[in-house]
Design a protein around this motif. Structure first.
Motif, mmCIF file in Angstrom:
data_model
loop_
_atom_site.group_PDB
_atom_site.id
_atom_site.type_symbol
_atom_site.label_atom_id
_atom_site.label_comp_id
_atom_site.label_asym_id
_atom_site.label_seq_id
_atom_site.Cartn_x
_atom_site.Cartn_y
_atom_site.Cartn_z
ATOM 1 N N ARG A 104 0.823 -1.217 0.000
ATOM 2 C CA ARG A 104 0.000 0.000 0.000
ATOM 3 C C ARG A 104 0.859 1.270 0.000
ATOM 4 O O ARG A 104 0.355 2.360 -0.178
ATOM 5 C CB ARG A 104 -0.942 0.010 1.216
ATOM 6 N N HIS A 125 -7.543 -1.543 9.397
ATOM 7 C CA HIS A 125 -7.901 -2.522 8.365
ATOM 8 C C HIS A 125 -7.663 -3.937 8.917
ATOM 9 O O HIS A 125 -6.830 -4.111 9.794
ATOM 10 C CB HIS A 125 -7.062 -2.315 7.113
ATOM 11 N N LYS A 285 -7.462 2.694 -11.325
ATOM 12 C CA LYS A 285 -7.752 2.745 -9.882
ATOM 13 C C LYS A 285 -9.204 2.332 -9.659
ATOM 14 O O LYS A 285 -10.104 2.873 -10.300
ATOM 15 C CB LYS A 285 -7.494 4.167 -9.371
ATOM 16 N N SER A 287 -12.372 1.895 -7.009
ATOM 17 C CA SER A 287 -12.935 2.299 -5.718
ATOM 18 C C SER A 287 -14.298 1.655 -5.586
ATOM 19 O O SER A 287 -15.074 1.656 -6.549
ATOM 20 C CB SER A 287 -13.147 3.815 -5.672
ATOM 21 N N ALA A 288 -14.619 1.147 -4.415
ATOM 22 C CA ALA A 288 -15.909 0.467 -4.244
ATOM 23 C C ALA A 288 -16.538 0.815 -2.897
ATOM 24 O O ALA A 288 -15.837 0.963 -1.898
ATOM 25 C CB ALA A 288 -15.711 -1.042 -4.352
ATOM 26 N N ARG A 289 -17.858 0.943 -2.911
ATOM 27 C CA ARG A 289 -18.616 1.200 -1.681
ATOM 28 C C ARG A 289 -19.887 0.364 -1.714
ATOM 29 O O ARG A 289 -20.423 0.094 -2.784
ATOM 30 C CB ARG A 289 -19.039 2.681 -1.583
ATOM 31 N N SER A 305 -6.426 -7.124 -6.822
ATOM 32 C CA SER A 305 -5.302 -7.198 -5.865
ATOM 33 C C SER A 305 -5.402 -6.153 -4.771
ATOM 34 O O SER A 305 -4.399 -5.567 -4.358
ATOM 35 C CB SER A 305 -3.944 -7.018 -6.557
ATOM 36 N N GLY A 306 -6.610 -5.902 -4.315
ATOM 37 C CA GLY A 306 -6.792 -4.842 -3.314
ATOM 38 C C GLY A 306 -7.434 -5.344 -2.044
ATOM 39 O O GLY A 306 -7.256 -6.494 -1.654
ATOM 40 N N GLY A 307 -8.190 -4.484 -1.423
ATOM 41 C CA GLY A 307 -8.836 -4.835 -0.171
ATOM 42 C C GLY A 307 -9.392 -3.585 0.465
ATOM 43 O O GLY A 307 -9.763 -2.642 -0.226
ATOM 44 N N GLY A 308 -9.417 -3.569 1.791
ATOM 45 C CA GLY A 308 -9.961 -2.406 2.496
ATOM 46 C C GLY A 308 -10.937 -2.871 3.548
ATOM 47 O O GLY A 308 -10.718 -3.886 4.210
ATOM 48 N N ALA A 312 -16.164 -0.442 2.152
ATOM 49 C CA ALA A 312 -15.394 0.628 1.488
ATOM 50 C C ALA A 312 -14.035 0.043 1.154
ATOM 51 O O ALA A 312 -13.234 -0.220 2.038
ATOM 52 C CB ALA A 312 -15.233 1.834 2.404
ATOM 53 N N ALA A 313 -13.828 -0.210 -0.123
ATOM 54 C CA ALA A 313 -12.592 -0.901 -0.496
ATOM 55 C C ALA A 313 -12.052 -0.347 -1.804
ATOM 56 O O ALA A 313 -12.683 0.489 -2.453
ATOM 57 C CB ALA A 313 -12.864 -2.400 -0.614
ATOM 58 N N GLY A 314 -10.871 -0.818 -2.165
ATOM 59 C CA GLY A 314 -10.262 -0.332 -3.401
ATOM 60 C C GLY A 314 -9.236 -1.313 -3.910
ATOM 61 O O GLY A 314 -8.904 -2.303 -3.254
ATOM 62 N N GLY A 315 -8.743 -1.029 -5.093
ATOM 63 C CA GLY A 315 -7.722 -1.890 -5.668
ATOM 64 C C GLY A 315 -7.152 -1.259 -6.924
ATOM 65 O O GLY A 315 -7.456 -0.107 -7.235
HETATM 66 P P1 5GP Z 1 -10.797 4.655 -1.696
HETATM 67 O O1 5GP Z 1 -11.897 4.112 -2.524
HETATM 68 O O2 5GP Z 1 -11.252 5.850 -0.917
HETATM 69 O O3 5GP Z 1 -9.531 4.865 -2.462
HETATM 70 O O4 5GP Z 1 -10.431 3.541 -0.630
HETATM 71 C C1 5GP Z 1 -11.417 2.960 0.208
HETATM 72 C C2 5GP Z 1 -10.796 1.988 1.151
HETATM 73 O O5 5GP Z 1 -10.181 0.926 0.437
HETATM 74 C C3 5GP Z 1 -9.715 2.572 2.030
HETATM 75 O O6 5GP Z 1 -9.960 2.131 3.354
HETATM 76 C C4 5GP Z 1 -8.429 2.018 1.546
HETATM 77 O O7 5GP Z 1 -7.606 1.705 2.610
HETATM 78 C C5 5GP Z 1 -8.815 0.765 0.769
HETATM 79 N N1 5GP Z 1 -8.056 0.715 -0.481
HETATM 80 C C6 5GP Z 1 -8.101 1.604 -1.499
HETATM 81 N N2 5GP Z 1 -7.283 1.243 -2.495
HETATM 82 C C7 5GP Z 1 -6.698 0.087 -2.109
HETATM 83 C C8 5GP Z 1 -5.725 -0.788 -2.717
HETATM 84 O O8 5GP Z 1 -5.242 -0.568 -3.837
HETATM 85 N N3 5GP Z 1 -5.374 -1.880 -1.997
HETATM 86 C C9 5GP Z 1 -5.898 -2.155 -0.763
HETATM 87 N N4 5GP Z 1 -5.473 -3.267 -0.119
HETATM 88 N N5 5GP Z 1 -6.793 -1.348 -0.163
HETATM 89 C C10 5GP Z 1 -7.196 -0.253 -0.817
#
Ligand code: 5GP
Ligand code: MN
Length: 350
Positions: A104, A125, A285, A287-289, A305-308, A312-315
């Motif tokens: 990260r 997290h 990029k 982003s998910a909610r 390859s992400g998480g969160g 509320a997550a992302g990758g």
């Molecule tokens: P956002 O959508 O605001 O970028 O991220 C939302 C949540 O997902 C945040 O809590 C962040 O820590 C997690 N997150 C965002 N991008 C990534 C990513 O690329 N990898 C992982 N493991 N978590 C992510």
């Protein structure tokens, strides 16, 4: 306020603070309000205690966080590599905030992982996999800033919290909870908010700066995204927004301009989750909610390859925007089983 932290960990943390003078605080790439708020908030406190503390961030912070006290002194790795390398090399303690896995931190990761000094992790997290001397990992908490406040209180250092520190910590709580609308079931977070306001933190200003400040271009980009780039997948109860680099260029996109966009389609009755794909320079990029405990973190983990967090997550996706969307659409039905049985009707007239 209940002490939710392990007393031995708090004692170990206090010992490390007593022992060390040169401290680096650091966070995840594409830093958000909680990442910057928690590192800067703790940095102010450590400096007031006479420590030589610095915040090293992997890349630039968005404009909406420039109002945070101390933001001008951040060491940005993508801009000042030798300076950041020296700070990390000289540090005898590194405090990592708001991330659970080294990747990260992007290009900054090898420097932090390779640093030969004591390390502490403070994060909310799930399942951290970073090697540290002390770990505070509390997924139940609204934000890392809430956790930092609880840690400060548990160390008996509340009296030392300055206006600057309080502003940073409240900013992280406000941004991660979308101004106390998500992850805000624990009544104690309102007590923490009260304590920070008592220190002088200006809640209205934080909301105006961090959540309600935009530009003409950004407002138009977000409007365009909703009008022209929003697709509804009725069966899967999913809303998807895809913005290409041409779309972004048309509205002179700047870092931070689409912050909050992914939340908007979730307001549609009957929508369970929302995904936003943005074609950045280096990757797509994601982003998910979601609502109703639908696990968007699984989608981000499995496909990007992400998480969160659960909702509320992302990758990231390395490939074309088309391939990224194709992958998501092809696999979407695998997650239909998480859609709750009783749910509002989705009324869409195409
Ligand atoms: P956002 O959508 O605001 O970028 O991220 C939302 C949540 O997902 C945040 O809590 C962040 O820590 C997690 N997150 C965002 N991008 C990534 C990513 O690329 N990898 C992982 N493991 N978590 C992510
Ligand atoms: Mn956070």
């Amino acid at each position: 306020m209940k002490n939710l932290l392990n007393t031995e960990d708090v004692t170990a943390f206090m010992r490390l603070l007593e022992k060390h003078e040169r401290i680096v605080l650091t966070c995840h790439m594409r830093p958000d309000g909680d990442a910057v708020g928690s590192t800067l908030g703790l940095c102010h406190l450590l400096r007031d205690m006479g420590k030589e503390a610095h915040v090293v961030v992997p890349d630039r912070i968005p404009k909406c966080l420039h109002f945070l006290p101390g933001s001008k002194d951040l060491a940005v790795y993508t801009q000042y590599d030798p300076y950041c390398t020296r700070l990390v090399g000289d540090a005898d303690l590194i405090i990592m905030c708001d991330f659970n896995t080294a990747s990260r931190q992007g290009d900054l990761a090898p420097l932090i992982v390779g640093a030969d000094c004591d390390k502490v992790l403070i994060d909310h997290h799930r399942d951290p996999d970073i090697e540290c001397d002390v770990i505070f990992s509390c997924p139940a908490m609204s934000s890392t800033c809430e956790l930092v406040f609880r840690l400060i209180a548990a160390c008996g250092l509340y009296g030392k919290v300055s206006l600057e520190s309080a502003t940073c910590l409240l900013a992280g709580m406000i941004t991660d909870t979308q101004n106390f609308t998500v992850n805000c079931d624990n009544p104690e977070i309102y007590e923490i908010m009260m304590r920070l306001i008592e220190k002088g933190a200006d809640k209205k200003r934080i909301i105006d700066e961090a959540l309600k400040s935009t530009t003409y271009d950004a407002l138009r980009l977000n409007s365009f995204a909703l009008l022209e780039r929003l697709e509804i997948f009725e069966q899967s109860r999913c809303a998807l927004i895809v913005l290409s680099k041409e779309d972004l260029a048309r509205f002179r996109y700047q870092k931070g301009d689409t912050e909050g966009l992914v939340n908007m389609p979730l307001e549609i009755r009957g929508i369970v989750y929302s995904i936003f794909l943005r074609e950045d320079a280096d990757c797509i990029k994601v982003s998910a909610r979601s609502r109703y405990d639908f696990p968007v973190c699984d989608i981000c983990r499995d496909l990007f390859s992400g998480g969160g967090h659960l909702m509320a997550a992302g990758g990231e996706f390395y490939g074309t925007l088309e391939d990224c969307k194709k992958l998501l659409v092809a696999r979407m039905k695998d997650y239909d089983r998480f859609i709750p049985a009783k749910i509002d009707r989705l009324e869409i007239r195409q």
